[in-house]
Each structure stands twice: as structure tokens, then as C-alpha cells.
Design an enzyme around this catalytic site. Structure first.
Site, PDB file in Angstrom:
ATOM      1  N   ASP A 201      53.052  25.771  49.860  1.00 61.13           N
ATOM      2  CA  ASP A 201      51.490  25.744  49.499  1.00 61.13           C
ATOM      3  C   ASP A 201      50.950  24.986  50.762  1.00 61.13           C
ATOM      4  O   ASP A 201      51.384  24.136  51.664  1.00 61.13           O
ATOM      5  CB  ASP A 201      51.534  24.563  48.494  1.00 61.13           C
ATOM      6  CG  ASP A 201      50.169  24.427  47.759  1.00 61.13           C
ATOM      7  OD1 ASP A 201      49.557  25.230  47.422  1.00 61.13           O
ATOM      8  OD2 ASP A 201      49.878  23.224  48.405  1.00 61.13           O
ATOM      9  N   GLU A 227      51.145  30.000  52.234  1.00 53.30           N
ATOM     10  CA  GLU A 227      49.623  30.178  51.614  1.00 53.30           C
ATOM     11  C   GLU A 227      48.790  29.728  52.866  1.00 53.30           C
ATOM     12  O   GLU A 227      48.629  28.453  53.025  1.00 53.30           O
ATOM     13  CB  GLU A 227      49.239  29.431  50.430  1.00 53.30           C
ATOM     14  CG  GLU A 227      48.014  29.667  49.851  1.00 53.30           C
ATOM     15  CD  GLU A 227      47.442  28.275  49.288  1.00 53.30           C
ATOM     16  OE1 GLU A 227      46.645  28.247  48.581  1.00 53.30           O
ATOM     17  OE2 GLU A 227      48.184  27.193  49.378  1.00 53.30           O
TER      18      GLU A 227
END
Length: 535
Positions: A201, A227
Site C-alpha cells: 500500500d 500501489e
């Protein structure tokens, strides 16, 4: 290690020639949660994943992107907007696995079910930020030691990436103690909890090299994806990155992290460009090494709709009229495609997409389309036409195009595979696939005059669950019905016995059909395979 864990997913080559961990390039990823999962099924989401493991496998997915595993007791409320949230896992407290998604035992059970179905769990990992003020945390990270961004490191914040919001909750991953802490935890998730890979993330919050280091120490052969959601315009004036393309930024991160990266270059074109512009995603790059590292998606828990309170985040949701075309594109072209849970299983769209997406996955797998497959584009026929060369077949997909005969762009012979969305989606397939004979049997099929036993299921040979296209069996030794059906050798296909009228409109057939009770049957087509069901 859990029985049937990562070893069950070994590929011949888990890395690209450039060393990027893409697990062989044949992954099809399901995002196994959404923003409101902890609210629509409080404490029961892991049980949901466990119960659907067999279906997820039968639908053609090879991996499930799991929610963050660490407990998150955060909560927030905005009285002015009437909104509230927290507990999703992105503002975690410590490494305790008893979370809003279920208990530690529930997590282990869900992962065991997925691994048992040969679907690899890919855990969501939040390295950059945590709820440092949460009461009762078992994790102590003291201030003033260079472990927090808010510490002073030679007059600067202690960090080597962008801040999350104001940066007050950020951890400094460049600190050796922090990196060792995460390395031990990721190794535990792999060794003890059966993780087959990781999704990282907010990777703009720390240097990409940390991801490579963590993968080396925990699961060097696992699948991983980052990400990196940061466009060129977000870099300051004078920074060379400001003049680079979305593709350049994504590839630079992947080169250093040695992981695949979510294809925000394609997402940006889907949001802001015309359909022909979709060829400018990372997955459409002329260089194979760039296509291989692209993990494509249409929407996710951040960008799109989520069933439940306030409809989720909706930060960058795709226009609904493009949804079916967008999925057709990512599921037939290079890269590692990702399907969002609500689009597959919870009917977030006006028309549920489950059968449509399953058909596209079937086409992809039958053709042998992989992350680095060759692709060429044509816009002369309007819209976008892609020609993709798989290991077994070639696919032609036409989106919002007037193309109705692929011979216009190719000298190969093609047969129609799919037409959808009012003709905005057309897919053809070519190559040679030798069908195999599969033997079906339905027991206790007691019928009356004008009614017979049929089989219907999730492949085109079994009617794609349309009763009017079901295949009739013969009463070999009544009430046992049998039949042999030629099917393309592919992945496991769900099916059922059904008693229906021998003639009638689709609506009439549906109204009077008598279905086999219980769960779906399943068969993996192979020469001489036998499969049976019973009323």
C-alpha cells in the site's frame, strides 16, 4: 507452514528476465474485499472468503488480494458530511490478527481454504503509517530514535518518501529496526499464515528498494504488486519526474522494487481519455518487459463503489457506461488483470457482471494470454481493436468499434467468442483447441411427458447458464440420464442438472425448471472425464 500453502503454486519461472516477481505471468487476481467489508459483514468477512474459495477457483482466479491482516481499531466521524468510518486495516494498531474482518483463527481458515483450492492469498501490507495513539497496542515504537517521520534526522523529517496526509502517523522504513520488524512479520505471514504474495500500500511513502529487501527476506519467489498512485503533475516544479509519463514513473518504481505495479497509466487513460487511448497503458507498451510488470484494474476499494454505508470512497470511479468495455480490455490483453469484488460477486453494477467476467476469464485462460503476451492495436475501424497472441490461441477484441470481421485486420481465421454491451464489446478467438469428450450423468431425474433432464453450466459448451442453451441428456437407465459432451480442455467448470420443458421461451423455461439441489457440480474437462449430479 500451512498445508497447501505457497509451495502449491510453484511456477516454472516466478520472475521476469529483469527479476520482477510476477509469478510466471499467468495470474488473474481477485480483490477479495471492498471498503465497507468490515461494516456489511462485521467480523465475518474471512468466513465469506472461506465459503467462496471453491467458487473463486472455479471462476478462474489464481490469486486473491486479501485485506490488511493487522487489527485496526481506528474510527472517525464527520458530522458536517454525515460520514464515518475506520477499522478497514489501513490505520492499523499492531500485528494482532484479530481484526474487523474476523479472528486470527478465521483468517487461518480462510487462507487454508484458498490454498486448498489452489488460489494464492496475497496479503495487503501497510508499511508507511499506523495508528500510533491506539490504546492497548502490543507494538512499541518510541519517538526520538529515528523510527518515526516526525523524529529529527539532521534537521529533516526521518523518511525517504512522501508523507501520508500530514505525515504524523508515518514510519521511517529507512530505519533498520523498522525494516527488520516488518521483515520478521512478512516472513511470519508467509511461513505461518500461508501468504503467497503481498500487495504493498501507498508505496510513494518510502523508497522502492525497501520492498525488494522485504520480499528477499520473506518470500523471494512470491507474487508482489505495489500501489504507486502518483501522477507527473504531483511532482514539484523543477523535478525531472514532472515531465515524465505515467508509464515512466510506474516502470521506474517496478525496476527498483522488483515487483509488479498497478497500471495507473491505463487507469488514467480510462478516466480521462477516449477508448482508443487505452492502448497507452503500461500493459500496451511495445516493450514486453514493460507489459509484464503491469497489474491492470478497473476500480478498487479506493477508486470505486463499495456496497454499504455511503457507497464507499469513490475517489476515481470509472464511468458506468465504460465498465464492461474496460473489463473486456484488461481480461483479454497483457498484464496481470485484477477484478474488483463488488463487480464479481455483489452486483454493484446495474447488471451483475459475474457471468460476463467469468466468460472473459475463460477466454483469456483458454487462449493462454499472459502478462507479457504480444499485442498490437488498430484504430482504423473506430474505437479500439487489440490483437493478442496467447500461447494457444490469438484473440481479437473490438471495443466501441465497427469491426465485425477480424479478417479485415488479420489473415488468420477466427470464430466469435463473445458479443456484449450492445455490440460495444466483440471478441474473437483463433488457433487450434482440440475438444475432449466428457461424460455427464444425472441421477434420480424423474420427469413427465414433454420434460427431460439437461445439464447447464459455466462454459459455452454447457450454455453459459442459459436454460435455453442447456444440453439434453438421454434416459440411459431411467431415472439415470447420461450424455457425452465435447468441451475445450480448460479450468474447472461449474454445472448442474436441471429438469426443464423440451420447448418454450427462455422465460417459460426458467419459470418451470426444477434444479438439482445443493452446491454446483464441478468438472475439469479432460478426455474421458466422468462427472455426475443428482436430484
Amino acid at each position: 507452514m500451512l498445508a497447501g500453502a505457497a509451495a502449491a503454486h510453484a511456477d516454472d519461472a516466478v520472475k521476469t528476465a529483469g527479476g520482477v516477481r510476477y509469478h510466471g505471468g499467468d495470474e488473474i487476481l481477485l480483490q477479495g474485499f471492498h471498503w465497507n467489508s468490515t461494516r456489511v459483514k462485521p467480523g465475518g468477512w474471512y468466513a465469506e472468503l472461506k465459503s467462496r474459495a471453491a467458487q473463486i477457483a472455479a471462476d478462474g482466479f489464481t490469486s486473491v488480494w486479501m485485506p490488511p491482516p493487522w487489527r485496526d481499531t481506528s474510527s472517525w466521524k464527520d458530522d458536517a458530511k454525515g460520514t464515518s468510518g475506520g477499522g478497514e486495516g489501513y490505520f492499523w494498531k499492531d500485528f494482532d490478527k484479530n481484526s474487523g474482518y474476523g479472528t486470527d483463527a478465521d483468517l487461518r481458515a480462510a487462507v487454508a481454504a484458498l490454498n486448498g483450492a489452489h488460489v494464492k492469498p496475497v496479503f495487503d501490507i501497510v508499511l508507511n503509517h499506523r495508528d500510533a495513539k491506539a490504546e492497548g497496542s502490543t507494538l512499541s515504537i518510541p519517538a526520538g530514535k529515528g523510527r518515526l517521520r516526525t523524529d529529527n534526522c539532521d534537521g529533516r523529517p526521518c523518511d525517504d518518501g512522501d508523507p501520508f496526509m500530514d505525515g504524523s502517523s508515518d514510519l521511517n522504513l529507512a530505519n533498520a529496526e523498522n525494516e527488520a520488524m516488518f521483515a520478521a512479520e512478512l516472513k511470519s505471514l508467509h511461513d505461518t499464515y500461508g501468504a503467497g504474495g503481498f500487495r504493498f500500500d501507498f508505496v510513494r511513502g518510502y523508497a522502492a528498494r525497501h520492498v525488494d529487501d522485504l520480499m528477499k527476506s520473506s518470500d523471494d519467489g512470491g507474487f508482489c504488486v505495489g500501489e504507486f498512485w502518483k501522477g507527473p503533475s504531483e511532482f514539484p516544479e523543477g523535478d525531472p519526474n514532472r515531465s515524465k509519463s505515467w508509464q515512466d514513473l510506474l516502470m521506474a518504481w517496478s525496476d527498483e522494487a522488483k515487483c509488479t505495479v498497478f497500471d495507473f497509466a491505463l487507469k488514467e487513460r480510462m478516466q480521462n481519455g477516449s477508448v482508443p487511448d487505452w492502448r497507452y497503458g503500461l500493459n500496451g507498451n511495445p516493450q514486453r518487459s514493460w507489459r509484464e510488470v503491469a497489474t491492470t484494474f478497473v476500480d478498487n476499494h479506493d477508486t470505486g463503489y463499495s456496497p454499504g454505508p455511503y457507497g464507499g470512497q469513490h475517489h476515481w470511479a470509472l464511468r458506468p457506461d465504460r465498465l464492461r468495455m474496460a473489463y473486456a480490455f484488461i481480461l483479454t490483453t497483457p498484464g496481470t488483470p485484477t477484478v474488483y469484488w463488488p463487480d464479481m460477486y455483489e452486483g454493484a453494477t446495474p447488471t451483475p457482471l459475474h457471468d460476463y467476467l467469468r466468460r472473459l476469464i475463460t477466454i483469456r485462460r483458454d487462449a493462454g494470454v499472459r502478462a507479457g503476451s504480444d499485442v498490437s492495436f488498430n484504430t482504423d475501424q473506430g474505437g479500439l481493436v487489440a490483437r493478442v497472441t496467447g500461447t494457444r490461441q490469438t484473440i481479437v477484441v473490438a471495443l466501441d468499434s465497427r469491426l465485425t470481421e477480424p479478417r479485415v485486420i488479420s489473415d488468420q481465421s477466427f470464430v466469435p467468442a463473445l458479443e456484449d454491451d450492445g455490440g460495444k464489446v466483440r471478441v474473437w478467438e483463433s488457433g487450434t483447441v482440440t475438444p475432449v469428450d466428457v461424460n455427464f450423468r444425472c441421477d434420480k431425474g424423474e420427469t413427465t411427458k414433454g420434460r427431460s433432464v439437461y445439464v447447464v453450466g459455466g462454459s459455452k459448451e454447457l450454455g453459459l447458464w442459459k436454460l435455453e442453451d442447456a444440453v439434453k441428456l438421454e434416459p440411459a437407465t431411467y431415472p439415470t440420464w447420461k450424455g457425452t459432451i465435447s468441451m475445450a480442455p480448460a479450468f474447472a467448470t461449474a454445472w448442474k442438472c436441471v429438469i426443464r420443458d423440451e420447448t418454450g421461451t427462455p422465460d417459460a423455461l426458467k419459470a418451470t425448471a426444477a434444479w438439482e439441489p445443493g452446491d454446483n457440480n464441478e468438472v475439469t474437462p479432460a478426455a474421458g472425464a466422468n462427472t455426475e449430479g443428482s436430484f
